[in-house]
Design an enzyme around this catalytic site. Sequence first.
Site, PDB file in Angstrom:
ATOM      1  N   HIS A  10      17.262  21.510  48.942  1.00  0.00           N
ATOM      2  CA  HIS A  10      15.844  21.154  48.921  1.00  0.00           C
ATOM      3  C   HIS A  10      15.243  20.930  50.302  1.00  0.00           C
ATOM      4  O   HIS A  10      14.022  20.817  50.434  1.00  0.00           O
ATOM      5  CB  HIS A  10      15.605  19.988  47.975  1.00  0.00           C
ATOM      6  CG  HIS A  10      15.883  20.389  46.556  1.00  0.00           C
ATOM      7  ND1 HIS A  10      15.487  21.627  46.059  1.00  0.00           N
ATOM      8  CD2 HIS A  10      16.563  19.787  45.560  1.00  0.00           C
ATOM      9  CE1 HIS A  10      15.892  21.742  44.813  1.00  0.00           C
ATOM     10  NE2 HIS A  10      16.556  20.647  44.482  1.00  0.00           N
ATOM     11  N   ARG A  45      20.736  31.229  45.533  1.00  0.00           N
ATOM     12  CA  ARG A  45      20.302  31.722  44.220  1.00  0.00           C
ATOM     13  C   ARG A  45      19.937  33.191  44.315  1.00  0.00           C
ATOM     14  O   ARG A  45      19.498  33.672  45.355  1.00  0.00           O
ATOM     15  CB  ARG A  45      19.083  30.917  43.724  1.00  0.00           C
ATOM     16  CG  ARG A  45      19.400  29.480  43.374  1.00  0.00           C
ATOM     17  CD  ARG A  45      18.198  28.817  42.721  1.00  0.00           C
ATOM     18  NE  ARG A  45      18.051  29.232  41.350  1.00  0.00           N
ATOM     19  CZ  ARG A  45      18.377  28.476  40.300  1.00  0.00           C
ATOM     20  NH1 ARG A  45      18.831  27.263  40.449  1.00  0.00           N
ATOM     21  NH2 ARG A  45      18.231  28.937  39.079  1.00  0.00           N
ATOM     22  N   ARG A  49      15.185  31.294  46.201  1.00  0.00           N
ATOM     23  CA  ARG A  49      14.019  30.396  46.221  1.00  0.00           C
ATOM     24  C   ARG A  49      14.155  29.305  47.277  1.00  0.00           C
ATOM     25  O   ARG A  49      13.152  28.753  47.713  1.00  0.00           O
ATOM     26  CB  ARG A  49      13.778  29.771  44.850  1.00  0.00           C
ATOM     27  CG  ARG A  49      14.815  28.777  44.419  1.00  0.00           C
ATOM     28  CD  ARG A  49      14.434  28.075  43.144  1.00  0.00           C
ATOM     29  NE  ARG A  49      14.482  28.973  42.004  1.00  0.00           N
ATOM     30  CZ  ARG A  49      14.629  28.545  40.750  1.00  0.00           C
ATOM     31  NH1 ARG A  49      14.717  27.254  40.495  1.00  0.00           N
ATOM     32  NH2 ARG A  49      14.679  29.394  39.753  1.00  0.00           N
ATOM     33  N   GLU A  70      27.506  27.248  46.218  1.00  0.00           N
ATOM     34  CA  GLU A  70      27.212  27.293  44.784  1.00  0.00           C
ATOM     35  C   GLU A  70      26.587  28.653  44.489  1.00  0.00           C
ATOM     36  O   GLU A  70      25.753  29.126  45.264  1.00  0.00           O
ATOM     37  CB  GLU A  70      26.237  26.154  44.487  1.00  0.00           C
ATOM     38  CG  GLU A  70      26.267  25.676  43.074  1.00  0.00           C
ATOM     39  CD  GLU A  70      25.226  24.592  42.856  1.00  0.00           C
ATOM     40  OE1 GLU A  70      25.248  23.568  43.557  1.00  0.00           O
ATOM     41  OE2 GLU A  70      24.374  24.802  41.977  1.00  0.00           O
ATOM     42  N   THR A 101      19.786  24.065  37.791  1.00  0.00           N
ATOM     43  CA  THR A 101      20.856  24.474  36.894  1.00  0.00           C
ATOM     44  C   THR A 101      20.813  23.570  35.659  1.00  0.00           C
ATOM     45  O   THR A 101      20.965  22.364  35.769  1.00  0.00           O
ATOM     46  CB  THR A 101      22.219  24.338  37.612  1.00  0.00           C
ATOM     47  OG1 THR A 101      22.112  24.937  38.894  1.00  0.00           O
ATOM     48  CG2 THR A 101      23.317  25.022  36.831  1.00  0.00           C
ATOM     49  N   HIS A 190      25.055  16.428  39.412  1.00  0.00           N
ATOM     50  CA  HIS A 190      23.754  16.812  38.873  1.00  0.00           C
ATOM     51  C   HIS A 190      23.003  15.566  38.399  1.00  0.00           C
ATOM     52  O   HIS A 190      23.489  14.824  37.557  1.00  0.00           O
ATOM     53  CB  HIS A 190      23.822  17.823  37.719  1.00  0.00           C
ATOM     54  CG  HIS A 190      22.606  18.708  37.690  1.00  0.00           C
ATOM     55  ND1 HIS A 190      21.406  18.279  37.205  1.00  0.00           N
ATOM     56  CD2 HIS A 190      22.403  19.953  38.140  1.00  0.00           C
ATOM     57  CE1 HIS A 190      20.521  19.241  37.351  1.00  0.00           C
ATOM     58  NE2 HIS A 190      21.092  20.262  37.925  1.00  0.00           N
TER      59      HIS A 190
HETATM   60  N1  PXP Z   1      26.202  20.395  41.125  1.00  0.00           N
HETATM   61  C1  PXP Z   1      25.689  21.570  40.693  1.00  0.00           C
HETATM   62  C2  PXP Z   1      26.628  22.574  40.126  1.00  0.00           C
HETATM   63  C3  PXP Z   1      24.311  21.838  40.793  1.00  0.00           C
HETATM   64  O1  PXP Z   1      23.809  23.003  40.332  1.00  0.00           O
HETATM   65  C4  PXP Z   1      23.473  20.885  41.393  1.00  0.00           C
HETATM   66  C5  PXP Z   1      22.026  21.199  41.578  1.00  0.00           C
HETATM   67  O2  PXP Z   1      21.866  22.196  42.516  1.00  0.00           O
HETATM   68  C6  PXP Z   1      24.062  19.687  41.848  1.00  0.00           C
HETATM   69  C7  PXP Z   1      25.415  19.451  41.668  1.00  0.00           C
HETATM   70  C8  PXP Z   1      23.238  18.633  42.482  1.00  0.00           C
HETATM   71  O3  PXP Z   1      22.295  18.155  41.568  1.00  0.00           O
HETATM   72  P1  PXP Z   1      21.092  17.257  42.071  1.00  0.00           P
HETATM   73  O4  PXP Z   1      20.290  18.101  43.002  1.00  0.00           O
HETATM   74  O5  PXP Z   1      20.383  16.890  40.829  1.00  0.00           O
HETATM   75  O6  PXP Z   1      21.727  16.086  42.781  1.00  0.00           O
END
Ligand code: PXP
Length: 237
Positions: A10, A45, A49, A70, A101, A190
């Site tokens: 972000h 991604r 984005r 990721e 996700t 997440h």
């Molecule tokens: N783990 C995975 C596999 C994710 O897709 C994400 C989001 O990009 C995160 C962890 C981190 O989630 P958050 O941004 O909500 O802390």
Amino acid sequence: MINLGVNIDHIATIRQARGTTYPDPVDAVSVCLAAGADSITAHLREDRRHIQDHDIERLAAIPGLHLNMEMGVTDEMVAICERLRPAACCLVPEKREELTTEGGLDVVAHKARLAAAVARLSAVGVRVSMFIDPIPEQIRASREIGAAVVELHTGHYANYFGAAQAKELDALADGAKLARDIGLIVHAGHGLTVENTPAICGLPEVEELNIGHAIVADAIFKGLQQAVADFRAVMVR
Ligand code: PXP
């Protein structure tokens, strides 16, 4: 100690919103590590984005950085990951229209395709993690296809309150136990915040948390270094 992986997507989201060259997510690496992060996660991604190809290339080139890439399970992404050889990669489901996700991978339904990706990435020394919901069949299937790690999806736990949240936490606890028992390394992530992270740290099998949105959000008010340090401070067993 539980390892903290900071997801820097972000920071790139803010840059992409204006099409500028700043803020540069790569500049966040040294700040996060100085504040106690153990690794950096970035999600390239399919729609680019936030993180761009030149970001992931520069991250992969940082000596000694434990980079967790990721990615969705596409030929393009597997080829990029094979070439860049980050320390780790986390395979996630990806839909174009989603905000983030939204659920775990269905390893059971896509076993052959996922097994092929795990084999290709493991062959070049990348430690592969499957982002899954804490469902026993998905955990067992992850083991069967040769993944080293499962990252348990804490998004539902994070979104619920009260009894519903307690039920999700129980499912995560059971999932973490099963995964460890069958020889998998357990990560989680997440939707984690300073408030809901401590309960996840109470699960003894969980070795790493990946956290992004809340850290970047907190950084707006207190700076990135303090935001990471505050998560580090609540990540105690
Ligand atoms: N783990 C995975 C596999 C994710 O897709 C994400 C989001 O990009 C995160 C962890 C981190 O989630 P958050 O941004 O909500 O802390």
